[in-house]
Design an enzyme around this catalytic site. Structure first.
Site, PDB file in Angstrom:
ATOM      1  N   GLY A  82       0.835  -1.208   0.000  1.00  0.00           N
ATOM      2  CA  GLY A  82       0.000   0.000   0.000  1.00  0.00           C
ATOM      3  C   GLY A  82       0.862   1.246   0.000  1.00  0.00           C
ATOM      4  O   GLY A  82       0.503   2.292   0.534  1.00  0.00           O
ATOM      5  N   ILE A  88      -1.005   6.503   4.237  1.00  0.00           N
ATOM      6  CA  ILE A  88      -0.067   6.110   5.301  1.00  0.00           C
ATOM      7  C   ILE A  88       1.315   5.866   4.695  1.00  0.00           C
ATOM      8  O   ILE A  88       2.330   6.294   5.240  1.00  0.00           O
ATOM      9  CB  ILE A  88      -0.563   4.855   6.060  1.00  0.00           C
ATOM     10  CG1 ILE A  88      -1.842   5.180   6.835  1.00  0.00           C
ATOM     11  CG2 ILE A  88       0.520   4.342   7.021  1.00  0.00           C
ATOM     12  CD1 ILE A  88      -2.470   4.002   7.551  1.00  0.00           C
ATOM     13  N   ARG A  99     -13.676  -0.858   3.993  1.00  0.00           N
ATOM     14  CA  ARG A  99     -15.107  -1.143   3.952  1.00  0.00           C
ATOM     15  C   ARG A  99     -15.786  -0.021   3.168  1.00  0.00           C
ATOM     16  O   ARG A  99     -15.599   1.146   3.447  1.00  0.00           O
ATOM     17  CB  ARG A  99     -15.684  -1.197   5.367  1.00  0.00           C
ATOM     18  CG  ARG A  99     -17.150  -1.615   5.394  1.00  0.00           C
ATOM     19  CD  ARG A  99     -17.706  -1.519   6.792  1.00  0.00           C
ATOM     20  NE  ARG A  99     -17.162  -2.575   7.647  1.00  0.00           N
ATOM     21  CZ  ARG A  99     -17.899  -3.518   8.228  1.00  0.00           C
ATOM     22  NH1 ARG A  99     -19.203  -3.540   8.057  1.00  0.00           N
ATOM     23  NH2 ARG A  99     -17.349  -4.412   8.997  1.00  0.00           N
ATOM     24  N   ASN A 156      -6.628  -2.630   7.980  1.00  0.00           N
ATOM     25  CA  ASN A 156      -7.764  -3.153   8.746  1.00  0.00           C
ATOM     26  C   ASN A 156      -8.620  -4.145   7.978  1.00  0.00           C
ATOM     27  O   ASN A 156      -8.690  -4.070   6.769  1.00  0.00           O
ATOM     28  CB  ASN A 156      -8.640  -1.970   9.177  1.00  0.00           C
ATOM     29  CG  ASN A 156      -8.020  -1.264  10.354  1.00  0.00           C
ATOM     30  OD1 ASN A 156      -7.531  -1.885  11.280  1.00  0.00           O
ATOM     31  ND2 ASN A 156      -8.051   0.072  10.312  1.00  0.00           N
ATOM     32  N   ASP A 210      -3.471   3.337  18.998  1.00  0.00           N
ATOM     33  CA  ASP A 210      -4.411   3.410  20.123  1.00  0.00           C
ATOM     34  C   ASP A 210      -3.659   3.653  21.432  1.00  0.00           C
ATOM     35  O   ASP A 210      -4.071   4.448  22.270  1.00  0.00           O
ATOM     36  CB  ASP A 210      -5.200   2.096  20.207  1.00  0.00           C
ATOM     37  CG  ASP A 210      -5.784   1.714  18.856  1.00  0.00           C
ATOM     38  OD1 ASP A 210      -6.601   2.470  18.330  1.00  0.00           O
ATOM     39  OD2 ASP A 210      -5.382   0.663  18.313  1.00  0.00           O
ATOM     40  N   HIS A 212      -8.087  -4.052  17.557  1.00  0.00           N
ATOM     41  CA  HIS A 212      -7.990  -2.677  17.062  1.00  0.00           C
ATOM     42  C   HIS A 212      -9.329  -2.327  16.428  1.00  0.00           C
ATOM     43  O   HIS A 212      -9.525  -2.456  15.225  1.00  0.00           O
ATOM     44  CB  HIS A 212      -6.865  -2.534  16.033  1.00  0.00           C
ATOM     45  CG  HIS A 212      -6.930  -1.213  15.316  1.00  0.00           C
ATOM     46  ND1 HIS A 212      -6.662  -0.022  15.941  1.00  0.00           N
ATOM     47  CD2 HIS A 212      -7.290  -0.889  14.059  1.00  0.00           C
ATOM     48  CE1 HIS A 212      -6.837   0.962  15.088  1.00  0.00           C
ATOM     49  NE2 HIS A 212      -7.217   0.469  13.938  1.00  0.00           N
TER      50      HIS A 212
HETATM   51  P1  NAI Z   1      -5.160   4.307   1.357  1.00  0.00           P
HETATM   52  O1  NAI Z   1      -6.420   3.871   0.719  1.00  0.00           O
HETATM   53  O2  NAI Z   1      -4.711   5.731   1.234  1.00  0.00           O
HETATM   54  O3  NAI Z   1      -3.964   3.405   0.817  1.00  0.00           O
HETATM   55  C1  NAI Z   1      -4.038   2.022   0.705  1.00  0.00           C
HETATM   56  C2  NAI Z   1      -3.153   1.603  -0.430  1.00  0.00           C
HETATM   57  O4  NAI Z   1      -3.094   0.182  -0.441  1.00  0.00           O
HETATM   58  C3  NAI Z   1      -3.640   2.049  -1.797  1.00  0.00           C
HETATM   59  O5  NAI Z   1      -2.609   2.754  -2.470  1.00  0.00           O
HETATM   60  C4  NAI Z   1      -3.972   0.737  -2.513  1.00  0.00           C
HETATM   61  O6  NAI Z   1      -3.701   0.772  -3.906  1.00  0.00           O
HETATM   62  C5  NAI Z   1      -3.047  -0.226  -1.783  1.00  0.00           C
HETATM   63  N1  NAI Z   1      -3.421  -1.635  -1.898  1.00  0.00           N
HETATM   64  C6  NAI Z   1      -4.663  -2.181  -1.930  1.00  0.00           C
HETATM   65  N2  NAI Z   1      -4.594  -3.501  -2.084  1.00  0.00           N
HETATM   66  C7  NAI Z   1      -3.296  -3.824  -2.137  1.00  0.00           C
HETATM   67  C8  NAI Z   1      -2.596  -5.039  -2.320  1.00  0.00           C
HETATM   68  N3  NAI Z   1      -3.227  -6.196  -2.478  1.00  0.00           N
HETATM   69  N4  NAI Z   1      -1.239  -5.002  -2.320  1.00  0.00           N
HETATM   70  C9  NAI Z   1      -0.586  -3.833  -2.201  1.00  0.00           C
HETATM   71  N5  NAI Z   1      -1.197  -2.640  -2.063  1.00  0.00           N
HETATM   72  C10 NAI Z   1      -2.547  -2.647  -2.011  1.00  0.00           C
HETATM   73  O7  NAI Z   1      -5.277   3.877   2.883  1.00  0.00           O
HETATM   74  P2  NAI Z   1      -4.418   4.374   4.134  1.00  0.00           P
HETATM   75  O8  NAI Z   1      -5.044   5.568   4.716  1.00  0.00           O
HETATM   76  O9  NAI Z   1      -2.995   4.435   3.751  1.00  0.00           O
HETATM   77  O10 NAI Z   1      -4.683   3.192   5.165  1.00  0.00           O
HETATM   78  C11 NAI Z   1      -4.230   1.882   4.912  1.00  0.00           C
HETATM   79  C12 NAI Z   1      -4.848   0.900   5.886  1.00  0.00           C
HETATM   80  O11 NAI Z   1      -4.451   1.172   7.213  1.00  0.00           O
HETATM   81  C13 NAI Z   1      -6.372   0.919   5.912  1.00  0.00           C
HETATM   82  O12 NAI Z   1      -6.824  -0.419   5.957  1.00  0.00           O
HETATM   83  C14 NAI Z   1      -6.698   1.606   7.212  1.00  0.00           C
HETATM   84  O13 NAI Z   1      -7.950   1.213   7.720  1.00  0.00           O
HETATM   85  C15 NAI Z   1      -5.575   1.099   8.065  1.00  0.00           C
HETATM   86  N6  NAI Z   1      -5.306   1.866   9.280  1.00  0.00           N
HETATM   87  C16 NAI Z   1      -4.962   1.159  10.426  1.00  0.00           C
HETATM   88  C17 NAI Z   1      -4.657   1.803  11.591  1.00  0.00           C
HETATM   89  C18 NAI Z   1      -4.282   1.017  12.819  1.00  0.00           C
HETATM   90  O14 NAI Z   1      -4.165   1.656  13.874  1.00  0.00           O
HETATM   91  N7  NAI Z   1      -4.088  -0.296  12.782  1.00  0.00           N
HETATM   92  C19 NAI Z   1      -4.706   3.267  11.676  1.00  0.00           C
HETATM   93  C20 NAI Z   1      -5.043   3.917  10.444  1.00  0.00           C
HETATM   94  C21 NAI Z   1      -5.338   3.220   9.293  1.00  0.00           C
END
Ligand code: NAI
Length: 328
Positions: free
Chosen positions: A11, A16, A92, A131, A159, A187
């Site tokens: 990703g 992130i 989601r 997530n 968190d 989480h």
């Molecule tokens: P985003 O949507 O900006 O980026 C996600 C990226 O992952 C996109 O560029 C997409 O093309 C890529 N992606 C999708 N499927 C993929 C695959 N099979 N292989 C490689 N890349 C793939 O999302 P963001 O904001 O960067 O968040 C990423 C994840 O982190 C989300 O699931 C979010 O819910 C989660 N998250 C978790 C937190 C935690 O505390 N554990 C805190 C904040 C976000």
């Protein structure tokens, strides 16, 4: 000089990823003595954007950045990886049922687990950020039978950091005076930030607060729903703070936790504190020499017990759901 550490980030073109990659390149993930080689994984449509970020990384002229490779194939991206940051996930979307969400993420984390199993370095450490992080980590772990299970972790450090910040604010003390914070469970909104075992200035944080109503009606919901508060304010989900937490998680795992303190990590349960063995649940952990141990012997009062049990019950339900889908 040492050989570079291979760090795979999935990703990488996401928000992130953008906040994370520069901090890795600057040496904050592993320490200032360790060169890194980045291996970025994206879906084919986002490879171009990842290439753009790689150009900017080049423009940072980071002394510790030994190279960047970009892939749209998991097998290649995890080849020789020492640290795997699994950030990309299927979010989601409107009207999506939980089963659909878990299935879509199974389609991502199963092949990534297989690729880690096939090609990662012997010392690989895996952090799942995407997530639902705990259950995505469970899926990846299930498909990497040759990798020790404890190498698969899920991120609850954001968190944890949020809980420290809110508690410090309430008591009017610097964050550095808050120690031994714990996030238990999933989480998700059911997570339990525990201040009964936390310390402020060396004394009980719960006693220093002395306000059960604040704990129940403000602190716990504020920490658990902070993600929604950020979206409401920023118009986008937490990114830099999530990247910061991922840096903290790996930094401590690799370099240890400070004496007299611990951190929270989602790790495969060994049955500690009544959490069913194998579930990836958040615990207080101490890290030393590149490995971690769940802190033992903490007192769990009735209030905490009920909160932990509720979050762990949710994790069990998620595991049952992915079992039904044949993903674990
Ligand atoms: P985003 O949507 O900006 O980026 C996600 C990226 O992952 C996109 O560029 C997409 O093309 C890529 N992606 C999708 N499927 C993929 C695959 N099979 N292989 C490689 N890349 C793939 O999302 P963001 O904001 O960067 O968040 C990423 C994840 O982190 C989300 O699931 C979010 O819910 C989660 N998250 C978790 C937190 C935690 O505390 N554990 C805190 C904040 C976000």
């Amino acid at each position: 000089t040492q050989a570079p550490v291979n760090v795979t980030v999935t990703g990488a073109a996401g928000q992130i990823g953008y906040a994370l990659l520069f901090r890795i390149a600057s040496g904050q993930l592993l320490g200032q003595d360790k060169p890194v080689r980045l291996r970025l994984l994206e879906i084919p449509q986002a490879v171009k954007a990842a290439e753009g970020t790689a150009l900017e990384l080049e423009d940072g002229a980071f002394p510790l950045l030994a190279g960047i490779d970009i892939f749209d194939d998991a097998k290649q991206a995890f080849e020789g990886t020492n640290v795997a940051l699994l950030v990309g996930a299927r979010p989601r979307t409107k009207g999506m049922e939980r089963g659909d969400l878990l299935e879509a993420n199974g389609g991502i984390f199963k092949p990534q687990g297989e690729a880690i199993n096939a090609g990662a370095a012997d010392d690989v450490k895996v952090l799942v950020v995407g997530n639902p992080a705990n259950t995505n980590a469970l899926i990846a772990k299930a498909h990497a039978p040759d990798v020790p299970a404890e190498r698969f972790t899920a991120m609850t450090r954001l968190d944890h950091n949020r809980a420290i910040a809110q508690l410090a604010k309430k008591l009017g003390v610097p964050v550095t005076e808050v120690k031994k914070m714990t996030i238990w469970g999933n989480h998700s909104a059911t997570q339990y930030p525990d201040i009964f075992n936390a310390e402020v200035n060396g004394t009980s944080a719960a006693e220093a607060v002395g306000d059960q109503a604040w704990l129940e009606n403000e602190f716990i919901p504020r920490v658990a729903k902070r993600g929604a508060e950020i979206i409401e304010a920023r118009g986008a989900s937490s990114a830099a703070s999530a990247a910061n937490a991922a840096i903290d998680h790996i930094y401590n795992w690799v370099n240890g936790t400070p004496e007299g303190d611990w951190v929270s990590m989602g790790v495969p349960s060994d049955g500690s504190y009544g959490v069913p063995e194998g579930l990836i649940s958040s615990f207080p952990v101490v890290c030393r020499d590149g490995s971690y141990e769940i802190v033992q012997g903490l007192e769990i009062n009735d209030f905490s017990r009920a909160k932990i049990d509720a979050s762990v019950a949710e994790l069990s339900e998620e595991r049952d759901a992915v079992r039904k889908l044949g993903l674990v």
